[in-house]
Design a protein around this motif. Structure first.
Motif, PDB file in Angstrom:
ATOM      1  N   GLU A 218       0.833  -1.207   0.000  1.00  0.00           N
ATOM      2  CA  GLU A 218       0.000   0.000   0.000  1.00  0.00           C
ATOM      3  C   GLU A 218       0.865   1.255   0.000  1.00  0.00           C
ATOM      4  O   GLU A 218       0.567   2.211  -0.719  1.00  0.00           O
ATOM      5  N   PHE A 222       0.886   4.086  -2.889  1.00  0.00           N
ATOM      6  CA  PHE A 222       0.622   5.467  -2.505  1.00  0.00           C
ATOM      7  C   PHE A 222       1.701   6.399  -3.054  1.00  0.00           C
ATOM      8  O   PHE A 222       1.397   7.436  -3.651  1.00  0.00           O
ATOM      9  N   VAL A 226      -0.077   8.932  -5.633  1.00  0.00           N
ATOM     10  CA  VAL A 226      -0.812   9.977  -4.908  1.00  0.00           C
ATOM     11  C   VAL A 226      -0.055  11.305  -4.765  1.00  0.00           C
ATOM     12  O   VAL A 226      -0.458  12.300  -5.378  1.00  0.00           O
ATOM     13  N   PHE A 235      -5.747  14.598  -0.117  1.00  0.00           N
ATOM     14  CA  PHE A 235      -5.429  13.268   0.398  1.00  0.00           C
ATOM     15  C   PHE A 235      -4.735  13.434   1.742  1.00  0.00           C
ATOM     16  O   PHE A 235      -4.143  14.478   2.035  1.00  0.00           O
ATOM     17  N   THR A 285      -9.227  14.485  -8.725  1.00  0.00           N
ATOM     18  CA  THR A 285      -8.643  13.232  -9.201  1.00  0.00           C
ATOM     19  C   THR A 285      -8.453  13.182 -10.719  1.00  0.00           C
ATOM     20  O   THR A 285      -8.113  12.123 -11.264  1.00  0.00           O
ATOM     21  N   TRP A 288      -5.492  11.487 -12.265  1.00  0.00           N
ATOM     22  CA  TRP A 288      -5.465  10.028 -12.316  1.00  0.00           C
ATOM     23  C   TRP A 288      -5.967   9.476 -13.658  1.00  0.00           C
ATOM     24  O   TRP A 288      -5.831   8.282 -13.924  1.00  0.00           O
ATOM     25  N   HIS A 339      -8.873   4.721  -6.853  1.00  0.00           N
ATOM     26  CA  HIS A 339      -8.732   4.481  -5.419  1.00  0.00           C
ATOM     27  C   HIS A 339      -9.015   3.026  -5.122  1.00  0.00           C
ATOM     28  O   HIS A 339      -8.343   2.402  -4.316  1.00  0.00           O
ATOM     29  N   ASN A 346     -14.402   6.360   3.253  1.00  0.00           N
ATOM     30  CA  ASN A 346     -13.022   6.603   2.824  1.00  0.00           C
ATOM     31  C   ASN A 346     -12.824   7.995   2.239  1.00  0.00           C
ATOM     32  O   ASN A 346     -11.785   8.298   1.673  1.00  0.00           O
ATOM     33  N   PHE A 360      -5.666   3.681   1.171  1.00  0.00           N
ATOM     34  CA  PHE A 360      -5.274   3.415  -0.214  1.00  0.00           C
ATOM     35  C   PHE A 360      -4.879   1.957  -0.454  1.00  0.00           C
ATOM     36  O   PHE A 360      -4.032   1.664  -1.285  1.00  0.00           O
ATOM     37  N   LEU A 363      -5.535   0.884  -4.154  1.00  0.00           N
ATOM     38  CA  LEU A 363      -5.136   1.861  -5.161  1.00  0.00           C
ATOM     39  C   LEU A 363      -4.370   1.204  -6.303  1.00  0.00           C
ATOM     40  O   LEU A 363      -3.553   0.321  -6.088  1.00  0.00           O
ATOM     41  N   ASP A 371     -14.408   3.990  -9.528  1.00  0.00           N
ATOM     42  CA  ASP A 371     -14.546   4.808  -8.323  1.00  0.00           C
ATOM     43  C   ASP A 371     -15.911   5.478  -8.202  1.00  0.00           C
ATOM     44  O   ASP A 371     -16.580   5.335  -7.165  1.00  0.00           O
TER      45      ASP A 371
END
Length: 472
Positions: A218, A222, A226, A235, A285, A288, A339, A346, A360, A363, A371
């Motif tokens: 994780e 991240f 992120v 975040f 986001t 992303w 995510h 969350n 996360f 993720l 999402d």
């Protein structure tokens, strides 16, 4: 303190037990008498300390007493019990290469002890050194456990509570209040923690305790997706994890602003502000969005990402089996960073209405509509979903989920649902959104607290909306 003692001789075991009674009163000791016994014990549960005679047999019926079996325990412990201190006892001169292997455990901070050697070698003739070592560790744990007052709320996981006290001790806080968060896919214990002390002021964190390797994964995801892509403030920034003293687990920590509430809570208090938070999260986001060409994916493969054939077969109602028979249909799906578990617990929202992502664990790259589809349906499927306690929930037209205007009729969360649906449709084409909703709905069959009739109705509606054939 929970101790695993690996000792094949009765006399050695008695001596160790007497020592534990003096150095770590009230400790719980499990005895293994061979390599295989030790491996079974470590595979089954976690420990606070492992003490191993270096020269042990491979099994209880073997007379092959040798250092290589103790070293095998060392190697296994590093894999299955990371963050657990190990003491090896030997009555014999130890070869240099053996000492080199045993010295590879490194150092960690554990129970406030900085740079503590995680693997140590003690000669059996020097029991004073051994007793001092055990006493130091036991006293440090006792200090951590008693250094702060804890209001745990619904939190009951032993290692989560220990992690909270460990962090409070690290930053010299004397009080901690835990606000549990209803988790999602992983089921890991997690929560928001308010820390304070008369001298040290206040601090707010998000904490999650997971298996050690899951924590590593994780944290890696991240760092990749992120802080270098999302704008600061949307975040929870990661703090240094706690990687020792949690019986093979690790605690992931993030800092939080004071006064945050979950999106679910906000939905019950001010649905319009909650809908605006969704809109803000959609914008936050955008980095992303992954510039990938759509790829063909069957409904079966998409659904298997959410629930396996075996799990689904166990949970399906008779009428629901017709859905699976139609999963050969292929859909073009875009890929995006997701995510992966975007339910309303969350997402925390500040007093100013700014959404903050936490947790996360899932993720990574996934189908683009995942999402927003997950978020919309979380008010229905998640055990803390606010829609479950409304009159609308009892009368909603689940079979019309794909027809937004009909579905939201009478819903107190209409603005939220519309905002999530609009976000979904921006992520990919309508067929991809409906396919994602189908897969996510089918996943809910494995949860006993989710109404199977609702699950099936939403899955059927999503399938019919994307299909050119007659509805099922």
């Amino acid at each position: 303190m929970k101790i695993l003692l690996i000792e094949d001789e009765d006399r050695g075991a008695r001596q160790a037990l007497e020592l534990f009674e003096r150095a770590a009163p009230s400790s719980s000791v499990q005895i293994a008498t061979s390599r295989d016994d030790a491996l079974d014990a470590m595979d089954g549960e976690g420990f606070d300390l492992i003490v191993c005679d270096l020269r042990i047999p491979p099994s209880n019926s073997s007379a092959d007493v040798d250092e290589r079996h103790g070293l095998a325990v060392h190697a296994a412990a590093r894999d299955s019990c990371p963050g657990t201190p190990i003491v090896f006892l030997t009555a014999f001169a130890t070869k240099r290469n053996t000492r080199t292997q045993l010295s590879s455990g490194g150092t960690k901070q554990i129970y406030g002890l900085k740079d503590y050697p995680m693997v140590q070698l003690v000669e059996k003739g020097d029991m004073d050194e051994f007793e001092d070592l055990v006493s130091t560790l036991a006293q440090a744990l006792k200090t951590v456990e008693s250094s702060s007052e804890l209001l745990a709320g619904d939190a009951s996981d032993e290692m989560f509570l220990r992690a909270v006290k460990t962090y409070a001790h690290q930053i010299n806080m004397s009080n901690a209040v835990i606000h549990t968060i209803a988790g999602g896919l992983s089921g890991a214990p997690l929560g928001r923690v308010e820390l304070s002390s008369p001298q040290g002021g206040k601090a707010n964190i998000f904490m999650k305790v997971v298996a050690f390797q899951d924590a590593v994964n994780e944290r890696t995801n991240f760092e990749e997706f992120v802080p270098n892509r999302l704008q600061t403030g949307f975040f929870a920034p990661a703090l240094s994890p706690i990687t020792a003293g949690l019986r093979g687990q690790a605690a992931l920590l993030s800092s939080l602003a004071d006064g945050c509430v979950s999106l679910f809570h906000l939905l019950t208090q001010n649905p319009a502000v909650a809908a605006e938070a969704v809109k803000a999260l959609k914008e936050a986001t955008r980095p992303w969005i992954h510039a990938s060409e759509p790829a063909l994916m069957s409904l079966a493969d998409l659904r298997r990402r959410r629930i396996t054939d075996e799990k689904l077969a166990e949970a399906l109602t008779f009428s629901g089996r017709a859905l699976v028979c139609n999963e050969s249909r292929t859909v073009e799906m875009k890929t995006s960073v997701c995510h992966g578990d975007l339910h309303g617990e969350n997402i925390l929202v500040t007093a100013e209405g700014r959404p903050i992502l936490i947790d996360f664990g899932d993720l990574g790259l996934n189908v683009a509509p995942l999402d927003p589809v997950t978020l919309e349906l979380s008010i229905i499927f998640h055990k803390a979903g606010p829609a479950r306690s409304t009159d609308w929930f009892a009368n909603a037209k689940w079979e019309s989920w794909a027809d937004l205007d009909i579905f939201v009729e009478g819903s107190p969360f209409e603005l939220f649902i519309r905002e999530c649906r609009a976000w979904s449709m921006e992520q990919d084409c309508a067929n991809a959104v409906f396919a994602s909703a189908y897969a996510h709905a089918m996943r809910q069959f494995k949860y006993p607290d989710v109404d199977k009739g609702i699950t099936q109705a939403i899955a059927q509606s999503a399938y019919a909306a994307m299909s050119t054939s007659a509805p099922l």
